[in-house]
Design an enzyme around this catalytic site. Structure first.
Site, PDB file in Angstrom:
ATOM      1  N   ASP A  26       0.861  -1.186   0.000  1.00 43.31           N
ATOM      2  CA  ASP A  26       0.000   0.000   0.000  1.00 43.31           C
ATOM      3  C   ASP A  26       0.893   1.230   0.000  1.00 43.31           C
ATOM      4  O   ASP A  26       2.002   1.218   0.565  1.00 43.31           O
ATOM      5  CB  ASP A  26      -0.906   0.015   1.239  1.00 43.31           C
ATOM      6  N   GLU A  28       0.927   5.572   0.541  1.00 40.27           N
ATOM      7  CA  GLU A  28       0.289   6.843   0.898  1.00 40.27           C
ATOM      8  C   GLU A  28       0.973   7.920   0.083  1.00 40.27           C
ATOM      9  O   GLU A  28       2.200   7.873  -0.126  1.00 40.27           O
ATOM     10  CB  GLU A  28       0.410   7.125   2.393  1.00 40.27           C
ATOM     11  N   HIS A 166      -5.434   4.074   6.972  1.00 37.42           N
ATOM     12  CA  HIS A 166      -4.792   4.950   5.994  1.00 37.42           C
ATOM     13  C   HIS A 166      -3.316   5.184   6.306  1.00 37.42           C
ATOM     14  O   HIS A 166      -2.776   6.250   6.024  1.00 37.42           O
ATOM     15  CB  HIS A 166      -5.531   6.291   5.885  1.00 37.42           C
ATOM     16  N   ASP A 171      -2.530  -0.833   6.448  1.00 38.59           N
ATOM     17  CA  ASP A 171      -3.452  -1.154   5.358  1.00 38.59           C
ATOM     18  C   ASP A 171      -2.985  -2.388   4.581  1.00 38.59           C
ATOM     19  O   ASP A 171      -3.804  -3.197   4.133  1.00 38.59           O
ATOM     20  CB  ASP A 171      -3.595   0.040   4.417  1.00 38.59           C
TER      21      ASP A 171
END
Length: 569
Positions: A26, A28, A166, A171
């Site tokens: 994942d 960000e 998040h 995640d």
């Protein structure tokens, strides 16, 4: 619900899921556009339900993080101030994911960011297999069961051990639990391998899925496959390095071509021919296409229907477009238009008359045509040129075709230079394009003809496993093919292949009667690095003044942005 009818045995399915290494990751980021960059990477490497390792780091994006992103992720400018930049993090992450299948929730977003990052920082994007858990969930779960496919909703549905917040690693851990739960669902539906998982995610028609049993009895060896219809007619012919795996793909969502889906719906069985190696498979495919002319194949149904530019047999020979190759011919050309372009270039290069009138050897008294008035013809039709005076034109053509001379090509280049100097750029560009077509045709034709002139040639290539692949080629056609596995003495195999090879009698034309496509396939195999000559009945060589000497000019002409043309040095 997808049907289980026709499920294949576990060992037939390809790469088992239990032995596949996945990296669930994942990202960000500072936003959603291509100009935004990554602020955090989190990843979990798994195989067989076990965690093999984790990767987690903050990343300095080199810019301020928007307030709305800070509110969503909790990642602030202060947190990333001392973090490494992406150019320092990316090599380590690519190494962590090397040789794995990538898993992500809404994978298109994360993979696009990774791909753009690789482009910006000069790393090759290796195009890994990717599984999106959003797409997989939509295939597995009903709307009633999962009204939303957000990560938080799926994590709650499956009781994930980590709550998505998040943040990249959290995640990714939640996505691992979701992915494992989805794998349990698809496993009960017969999805047991990576290949089946990748094929399962898109929609597959029930008809496609039912018919995958047609591939059940196929071997995992190289060869040719034939789809047959209800009347036993051949619908489609293809080649494969692994017959079973390739044919199975027609019954999955990886086959998206509407024409071939229609073919699969008609098919009642799949026949096959096991081949020694890829060259034999390609040649057999060409011959089967020519023999059966399958309705769903689009190429190579008429291997002898190419175009050739041939010299006529008359007192004042001219050039004509023909279908059947002759001894004094240039080709083959894929289309009539290309053949016409080459014919015009040949007329300009050699002085062969462009008219189509048949002219007697003596006492020609026709009225000169407009081409004579323009200086493009010496008007033998009006008696202004004798047979002896005209003779250098067909001699130049024959010398050019045979590879004994290239001065006609240099004559065309000089003309192009004159046109460019006169600023007649449009005409120069048109003539240059015609010359490019001619040079390519001469080069290919001369190479094919050189191979077709050899009565017998035996070549070998390493098979990559310590053994050898052999090809017996006679007059450009594949007469026999075989292999000597590692540890098997090769020369007895060569002798056996030569003794049992097809007898090939040379036919008419520059290719000794062989189809141009087959000679081309054989030539490409022989041209590959690592190919060795075992023995040859005569020297296999190209003429010294062949068009191959013009490949440098051709490369420059292809790359040219203007009409300036150079004579090869």
């Amino acid at each position: 619900m997808p049907e289980r009818q026709g499920q294949l045995a576990f060992d037939e399915l390809g790469t088992p899921l239990r032995s596949t290494t996945f990296v669930v990751f994942d990202l960000e980021t500072t936003g959603t556009s291509d100009e935004d960059t990554i602020t955090e990477i989190g990843a979990v490497k798994i195989r067989g339900g076990e965690v093999l390792g984790e990767f987690a780091t903050l990343v300095d994006p080199g810019r301020g993080i928007p307030p709305e992103v800070v509110s969503l992720t909790g990642i602030t400018d202060a947190m990333v101030h001392t973090a490494p930049r992406l150019d320092a993090v990316l090599p380590a992450f690519l190494e962590f994911t090397s040789g794995t299948v990538l898993i992500a929730h809404n994978a298109g977003f994360d993979v696009n960011f990774l791909r753009k990052a690789c482009q910006r920082h000069g790393y090759r994007w290796r195009r890994p297999a990717v599984v999106c858990t959003v797409q997989l969930a939509r295939r597995v779960l009903t709307r009633d069961e999962a009204p939303s496919c957000r990560l938080s909703a799926l994590a709650e549905l499956f009781g994930a051990g980590t709550k998505p917040i998040h943040r990249a690693l959290a995640d990714a851990r939640a996505t691992v639990d979701v992915f494992h739960a989805l794998l349990e669902r698809v496993g009960s539906l017969g999805v047991q391998s990576l290949e089946e998982l990748l094929d399962y995610i898109p929609e597959v028609t029930p008809e496609q899925r039912r018919k995958r049993t047609l591939a059940a009895d196929l071997p995992t060896e190289p060869g040719v496959y034939l789809f047959r219809g209800p009347g036993d007619e051949v619908l489609y012919v293809g080649t494969a390095s692994d017959l079973r795996r390739r044919v199975r793909q027609y019954f999955t969502a990886s086959e998206t071509r509407r024409r071939l889906r229609e073919m699969v719906a008609l098919a009642t069985r799949v026949d096959h021919v096991v081949c020694a190696h890829a060259l034999e498979a390609q040649v057999r495919e060409l011959r089967l296409l020519a023999a059966h002319k399958p309705a769903y194949n689009r190429r190579s149904k008429n291997p002898r229907q190419a175009w050739w530019v041939a010299l006529t047999d008359e007192a004042f020979p001219r050039l004509s477009l023909v279908r059947e190759p002759r001894d004094r011919a240039v080709g083959p050309f894929r289309s009539r238009g290309l053949a016409e372009d080459a014919m015009i270039a040949l007329q300009d290069a050699t002085g062969i008359r462009p008219c189509t009138v048949r002219i007697p050897a003596r006492h020609a008294r026709a009225r000169p045509c407009a081409l004579a008035e323009l200086g493009r013809c010496a008007a033998p039709c009006a008696g202004r040129q004798s047979v002896e005076e005209y003779a250098p034109a067909p001699v130049a053509f024959l010398g050019l075709v045979a590879g004994r001379r290239t001065d006609p090509l240099a004559r065309l280049v000089a003309r192009l230079t004159a046109l460019a100097e006169a600023e007649r750029f449009e005409q120069a560009g048109l003539d240059r394009d015609r010359l490019r077509v001619l040079v390519r045709a001469l080069d290919r034709g001369q190479r094919l003809a050189a191979l077709a002139s050899v009565a017998e040639l035996i070549a070998a290539r390493p098979d990559g496993a310590g053994g050898w692949q052999f090809a017996v080629v006679r007059h450009g056609r594949l007469a026999s093919a075989g292999v000597a596995r590692r540890g098997v003495p090769p020369m007895p195999v060569v002798d056996l292949l030569a003794a049992s090879a097809e007898t090939v009698l040379p036919g008419p034309g520059p290719l000794a009667g062989a189809p141009a496509e087959e000679v081309g396939v054989v030539l490409r195999w022989l041209d590959q690095p690592g190919t060795r000559m075992v023995r040859c009945s005569q020297p296999w060589a190209e003429p010294a003044l062949a068009a191959a000497s013009w490949r440098g000019w051709l490369a420059r002409a292809d790359a040219a942005l203007s009409s300036r043309v150079e004579v090869p040095g």
